[in-house]
Design a protein around this motif. Structure first.
Motif, PDB file in Angstrom:
ATOM      1  N   GLY B 155       0.789  -1.223   0.000  1.00  0.00           N
ATOM      2  CA  GLY B 155       0.000   0.000   0.000  1.00  0.00           C
ATOM      3  C   GLY B 155       0.819   1.269   0.000  1.00  0.00           C
ATOM      4  N   ILE B 156       1.969   1.256   0.645  1.00  0.00           N
ATOM      5  CA  ILE B 156       2.667   2.521   0.856  1.00  0.00           C
ATOM      6  C   ILE B 156       3.984   2.630   0.084  1.00  0.00           C
ATOM      7  CG2 ILE B 156       4.032   1.893   2.906  1.00  0.00           C
ATOM      8  CD1 ILE B 156       1.899   5.070   2.403  1.00  0.00           C
ATOM      9  N   TYR B 157       4.441   1.510  -0.455  1.00  0.00           N
ATOM     10  CA  TYR B 157       5.749   1.505  -1.105  1.00  0.00           C
ATOM     11  C   TYR B 157       5.920   2.567  -2.205  1.00  0.00           C
ATOM     12  CZ  TYR B 157       9.063  -0.051  -4.672  1.00  0.00           C
ATOM     13  OH  TYR B 157      10.015  -0.082  -5.651  1.00  0.00           O
ATOM     14  N   PRO B 158       5.010   2.698  -3.162  1.00  0.00           N
ATOM     15  CA  PRO B 158       5.243   3.705  -4.216  1.00  0.00           C
ATOM     16  C   PRO B 158       5.351   5.116  -3.652  1.00  0.00           C
ATOM     17  CG  PRO B 158       3.504   2.176  -4.879  1.00  0.00           C
ATOM     18  CD  PRO B 158       3.779   1.910  -3.429  1.00  0.00           C
ATOM     19  N   ALA B 159       4.528   5.435  -2.666  1.00  0.00           N
ATOM     20  CA  ALA B 159       4.556   6.792  -2.119  1.00  0.00           C
ATOM     21  C   ALA B 159       5.877   7.099  -1.440  1.00  0.00           C
ATOM     22  CB  ALA B 159       3.393   6.988  -1.136  1.00  0.00           C
ATOM     23  N   ILE B 160       6.428   6.103  -0.765  1.00  0.00           N
ATOM     24  CA  ILE B 160       7.724   6.323  -0.112  1.00  0.00           C
ATOM     25  C   ILE B 160       8.840   6.362  -1.149  1.00  0.00           C
ATOM     26  CG2 ILE B 160       9.441   5.345   1.476  1.00  0.00           C
ATOM     27  CD1 ILE B 160       7.140   4.190   3.099  1.00  0.00           C
ATOM     28  N   ASN B 161       8.810   5.416  -2.041  1.00  0.00           N
ATOM     29  CA  ASN B 161       9.899   5.314  -3.011  1.00  0.00           C
ATOM     30  C   ASN B 161      10.000   6.565  -3.884  1.00  0.00           C
ATOM     31  OD1 ASN B 161      12.020   3.584  -3.821  1.00  0.00           O
ATOM     32  ND2 ASN B 161      10.943   3.214  -5.752  1.00  0.00           N
ATOM     33  N   GLU B 162       8.848   7.162  -4.162  1.00  0.00           N
ATOM     34  CA  GLU B 162       8.836   8.370  -4.986  1.00  0.00           C
ATOM     35  C   GLU B 162       9.008   9.639  -4.169  1.00  0.00           C
ATOM     36  OE1 GLU B 162       8.618   8.687  -8.451  1.00  0.00           O
ATOM     37  OE2 GLU B 162       9.107   6.560  -8.273  1.00  0.00           O
ATOM     38  N   GLY B 163       9.225   9.477  -2.887  1.00  0.00           N
ATOM     39  CA  GLY B 163       9.395  10.658  -2.054  1.00  0.00           C
ATOM     40  C   GLY B 163       8.161  11.531  -1.953  1.00  0.00           C
ATOM     41  N   ILE B 164       7.008  10.926  -2.130  1.00  0.00           N
ATOM     42  CA  ILE B 164       5.762  11.705  -2.026  1.00  0.00           C
ATOM     43  C   ILE B 164       5.453  12.048  -0.580  1.00  0.00           C
ATOM     44  CG2 ILE B 164       3.255  11.574  -2.401  1.00  0.00           C
ATOM     45  CD1 ILE B 164       3.939   9.779  -4.875  1.00  0.00           C
ATOM     46  N   ILE B 165       5.773  11.124   0.302  1.00  0.00           N
ATOM     47  CA  ILE B 165       5.488  11.360   1.721  1.00  0.00           C
ATOM     48  C   ILE B 165       6.761  11.227   2.549  1.00  0.00           C
ATOM     49  CG2 ILE B 165       3.086  10.600   1.593  1.00  0.00           C
ATOM     50  CD1 ILE B 165       4.034   7.904   2.754  1.00  0.00           C
ATOM     51  N   ASN B 166       6.670  11.773   3.741  1.00  0.00           N
ATOM     52  CA  ASN B 166       7.753  11.684   4.709  1.00  0.00           C
ATOM     53  C   ASN B 166       7.828  10.254   5.233  1.00  0.00           C
ATOM     54  OD1 ASN B 166       9.397  11.756   6.911  1.00  0.00           O
ATOM     55  ND2 ASN B 166       8.298  13.403   7.975  1.00  0.00           N
ATOM     56  N   GLU B 167       8.930   9.577   4.950  1.00  0.00           N
ATOM     57  CA  GLU B 167       9.028   8.154   5.284  1.00  0.00           C
ATOM     58  C   GLU B 167       9.187   7.901   6.775  1.00  0.00           C
ATOM     59  OE1 GLU B 167      11.322   9.840   3.639  1.00  0.00           O
ATOM     60  OE2 GLU B 167      13.295   9.489   4.548  1.00  0.00           O
ATOM     61  N   SER B 168       9.458   8.936   7.531  1.00  0.00           N
ATOM     62  CA  SER B 168       9.752   8.694   8.950  1.00  0.00           C
ATOM     63  C   SER B 168       8.564   9.006   9.860  1.00  0.00           C
ATOM     64  CB  SER B 168      10.964   9.522   9.370  1.00  0.00           C
ATOM     65  OG  SER B 168      10.650  10.892   9.281  1.00  0.00           O
ATOM     66  N   ASN B 169       7.424   9.280   9.266  1.00  0.00           N
ATOM     67  CA  ASN B 169       6.256   9.574  10.106  1.00  0.00           C
ATOM     68  C   ASN B 169       4.988   8.999   9.489  1.00  0.00           C
ATOM     69  OD1 ASN B 169       4.796  10.668  12.248  1.00  0.00           O
ATOM     70  ND2 ASN B 169       4.334  12.540  11.105  1.00  0.00           N
ATOM     71  N   ILE B 170       4.972   7.681   9.423  1.00  0.00           N
ATOM     72  CA  ILE B 170       3.850   7.014   8.778  1.00  0.00           C
ATOM     73  C   ILE B 170       3.019   6.290   9.830  1.00  0.00           C
ATOM     74  CG2 ILE B 170       3.293   5.082   7.240  1.00  0.00           C
ATOM     75  CD1 ILE B 170       5.798   6.016   5.607  1.00  0.00           C
TER      76      ILE B 170
END
Lengths: 344, 344, 344, 344
Positions: B155-170
């Motif tokens: 569910g979240i991999y593309p958003a993190i990989n593309e830097g769309i969201i802050n990976e350290s506050n999910i």
């Protein structure tokens, strides 16, 4: 016996009110109204009321006969009725959304409608009993809170008010049973569709309970609260379970937060702060007017996680309305609301 | 026909594997083992397998007879068995947690145990098929992912990989059906207790799927992912529904995020990105190997909200194991997994 | 690939047919029709079919394109369509009630309607596969049985045919899951109403499955069967569980009755006679085409009690239709129906 | 306030008694006992009782402190305790089966045990309030009825007593919610197993409620009643729904049978005879002490079909016990039992 009327008695909230008021020792239901079931006996609509001698009449007559008028209509219909009832000296408890927002700009934005009777909005009190008791006591017009707001505000208020968490970045992941969708038929509440299913709706900041939560939390804490709110439907009849996430902004332990919450609600019969290590559960509030709250901290991510749970039809609607009525009439606040939740 | 064995066949994951493999056209189950039901026919344990000629034997014999060995045991038992099986030239697909973490420090911290056979841990591949296909193909030892990690990572991999969201506050607010609790009896899975209830467990950063999610997301994205994870039990048999919250860190529209996700998964049969405006739902993946994902943005709070859902017993366990087996054996990846989910 | 069309594809039976046929290796769905959702893609109606390239067209075109025409309409619409299809040389499998009764008097009485195309009624074969296999094989028009009749007839037929029980005093107490009520919205299938509820309907000899059961049992046994039939709704999605009571009329032990049943169904893949002492259960047939039957005798009252259970949507509707299609087309009878039921 | 004690307070019946007595205005719980949870606070066992100041003590002390002693133990333990309590002048209400059968031969046959204190069995009164009110009033030892017997006897008694049906050929097809299985863990009450399932148990005349129903119906009607009894478990928490079949033995219309029933129960607050054409439903008695009965005749087969339904934990256990206590203590019979059932 105080005489009460219910306008819009055949929706789920109306029916739950009848069920609760039926066993209330100091009031009697003298009139009910319904547009959909005009002239029908209530037990033709809800067979669990078999034998109750209540006929669905019109609103005029309901206003006339009752001393306390409960309005359980969809939003948009309460201003006119409330005006009439108040002019006749009645007490009005509105279960709809018409008086829940004080800020007219907010109301216009979220309900696409202007305030019709501006002074009523000023007169009205938001009926979240535990946080607004003094105003409610002396009020004649109560805006009974929504189910999600009741559960959410009670759960997060102490943490915001004490500055424990950042008020502008709160996530409320809320799960509701299907009675929350009411009696109106729809595919999303068709048994075979929602049984063994779980889904979300109104994501992306579009649910009308958002301004209600933010505005009222601001009122009680004087802070600009901002929430991300996700309502979800789970296959059970009753109950709301809100999992609330906040960023902890100061050095404070879970034990200290627990003490803060205990103190805030120490005199509140209907609010339980679960012992540390225990979890709030829907079952432990179902069929009762209680709100159970459990507190958890994730030290890895420095989050406060609050689980807050109510019976959406009781503390989230009809029960809190009765609680407010008791308060206004000077009765013991828990009259008619003594029931403990189910053990199973 | 390829010969497969199932070690630990009488738990829920083992039983689901039998159900799926029974209709697989290119493999046959040649041996099953069970400590709890030694020497029993499988239909004495699960009556839905009436007439299946499978007796619970011992592990030795299961390893010997099969070409592919599925291990469906509680964690802590797979290293020894895997070593034996690999030494005999078998392919091992471990459904437990023993090989899911590559970082031994993490493993020690969360499982309170050291790696016994360090080289096996290096050899093993994490079996999240869609993200790790090439490694899995040439692997002899698969660490089949946990149910929550499968649902969350996809569910979240593309958003993190593309830097769309802050990976350290999910934040991952995950809801699971009761089969996730397995076949072991407990009050929390006793019907009258969990029916019409909803509660959380293991809040506060204590669930062992946390390091699995973080470590694997780091592996695929090369970012230090940090999650707050809240597992919750809802009254239904199957399904996980993860509501995932991330802070959007750049100017990007929902439509653009949607396109990113579409592209990432465009060749994936088992991953559906729901059309914008639609919601992922448990029912639409239940009894299938699909993962459905819907995307939502709250512009008020600048959050990305991803709803990701799987059948915990299929894509979250036995189905993904079969998918990995197909991949290794060079079969069509969806062989035996063609079933569409339920319409109702 | 044989081409099949589904007329009335958006009801529950139609949707279940799509789900089953989608994984059938020797047929392809070439057309579907729907009056309610004309021109819509099927995945706009059922999201679990996301990506299926099927558009709801008209009946004419569905008849034209398919070699096998499934009709999944409410009763009363099949005669005309069947005539057209048969005239074009197609095979018709009607899931409705229009051809289930051969006796026109019965049909008039229970359906308040005359036979329109009398010869079709003579041509048609009742599609209870296990009892009517030879006729079905050479038939072009199948009256696919109702869900209650399938479950009831399979459960009681051997006992009546062997004269074990009095055929004129049989009680069938049948419990059905909510999918039996279909996709049409109603208060009695509104989640909050039927969850945590159980009730009966159509008591007193008024359900239209009564003549279907009696007439067909008479056809196979040559006895004047008379039943008391009580349908009841229980809060689950799938499944029918029929508890059937008969007065034992000769000296025979439970073991002997068991042997009779075993022998009657010994070649039937889809019928399980449960070992003595075990009970048929809904779960052990759910999501499969199986019918499980358990046998019990009350010596105190000299009653035979048969528990018979099926998945109402599969063996009780779409699955049996596929089974009949397989038979007519000369395929292996279980093609596309290999799925075992759920273990949990 | 009358002092009451509960022996065996931590089983489901004990917990339901606590819930009901907590809101009873004329009694207070002064002691509870539990073997399994000795010295624990009740809210450590049932979290819905959070804050109740009740500790699980021993039986001796419970007997000593209370004026009314409720015994909620498995059968086989009540004789000794009752003797002690009665010798100390207490009133005893036994929720178990030890005193329900007056016929010692029956008791030996079904419970494989002799009467220990024969005179207690003579003293005791069967607590089916509506049929045995006068005896109960003056009794010190109540055998509170089983759940199935309460539902069955109330449903069929008028028809037998009036000779409307053949008393020796009655079929009771009874469906129960899962709370009937109690708090003890078992695979058959494990959520994932019984959710979405339905099955029977104890068929063939082996359930111990059979002699209780027959013996007590004989006592009230003076006829040799003989029943075929089929208990079944359905996926819901509360409720019993008994579908009862009798052969009509004289010329009588449904309307006349309805009048008979109305008259029999006209003074009974807790028994509703549903208007003709309506069906008794579990939901309409759930969470209340009511028994709803609907009447149906199948003229084709000359059967009377009675649907009788109760909340198994209230009218079928703890509620009826409170009703009996009220009667003995001279309170209004519905004190503490005023709650109407749920509308949804």
């Amino acid at each position: 016996m105080v005489k009460v009327s219910i306008i819009g008695a055949t929706g789920y909230v109306g029916a739950e009110l009848i069920r609760l008021l039926y066993t209330h020792s100091k009031v009697e239901i003298v009139a009910i109204s319904s547009n959909s079931f005009k002239d029908k006996y209530i037990d033709e609509v809800y067979e669990n009321f078999l034998g109750l001698n209540l006929v669905c009449g019109d609103e005029e007559s309901a206003i006339e006969k009752g001393d306390v008028i409960f309005i359980a209509l969809p939003h948009g219909f309460s201003e006119e009725i409330s005006k009439k009832a108040l002019n006749s000296g009645k007490i009005v408890i509105d279960m709809g959304a018409d008086f829940r927002l004080k800020n007219e700009e907010n109301y216009k934005k979220w309900y696409e409608k202007e305030f019709e009777c501006k002074n009523l909005h000023q007169l009205s009190s938001y009926g979240l009993t535990e946080l607004n008791r003094e105003r409610i006591k002396s009020s004649k017009l109560i805006a009974n809170p929504g189910c999600y707001p009741t559960c959410s505000i009670l759960g997060i208020y102490p943490a915001i008010n004490e500055g424990i968490i950042n008020e502008s970045n709160i996530i409320i992941d809320a799960k509701s049973g299907l009675t929350g969708a009411g009696r109106t038929l729809s595919l999303s509440s068709h048994y075979s569709q929602c049984n063994e299913d779980l889904t979300a709706y109104a994501l992306g900041g579009s649910h009308r309970h958002i301004p209600e939560i933010e505005e009222n939390l601001k009122f009680y804490t004087n802070k600009e609260v901002k929430i991300t709110f996700s309502p979800q439907l789970v296959p059970m009849n009753r109950g709301i379970f809100a999992t609330i996430y906040g960023d902890i902004t100061k050095a404070i332990s879970l034990e200290e937060i627990f003490e803060v919450y205990k103190k805030y609600y120490e005199k509140e019969k209907f609010i339980n702060i679960m012992p540390l290590g225990k979890y709030a559960k829907v079952k432990n509030v179902s069929m009762s007017n209680y709100c159970n709250i459990s507190l958890h901290v994730d030290e890895r991510t420095n989050k406060l996680i609050v689980c807050s749970t109510i019976d959406n039809m009781i503390k989230g609607a009809a029960g809190q309305a009765v609680q407010n009525m008791n308060l206004i009439l000077g009765f013991r606040e828990d009259l008619g609301l003594e029931a403990l939740s189910q053990s199973f």
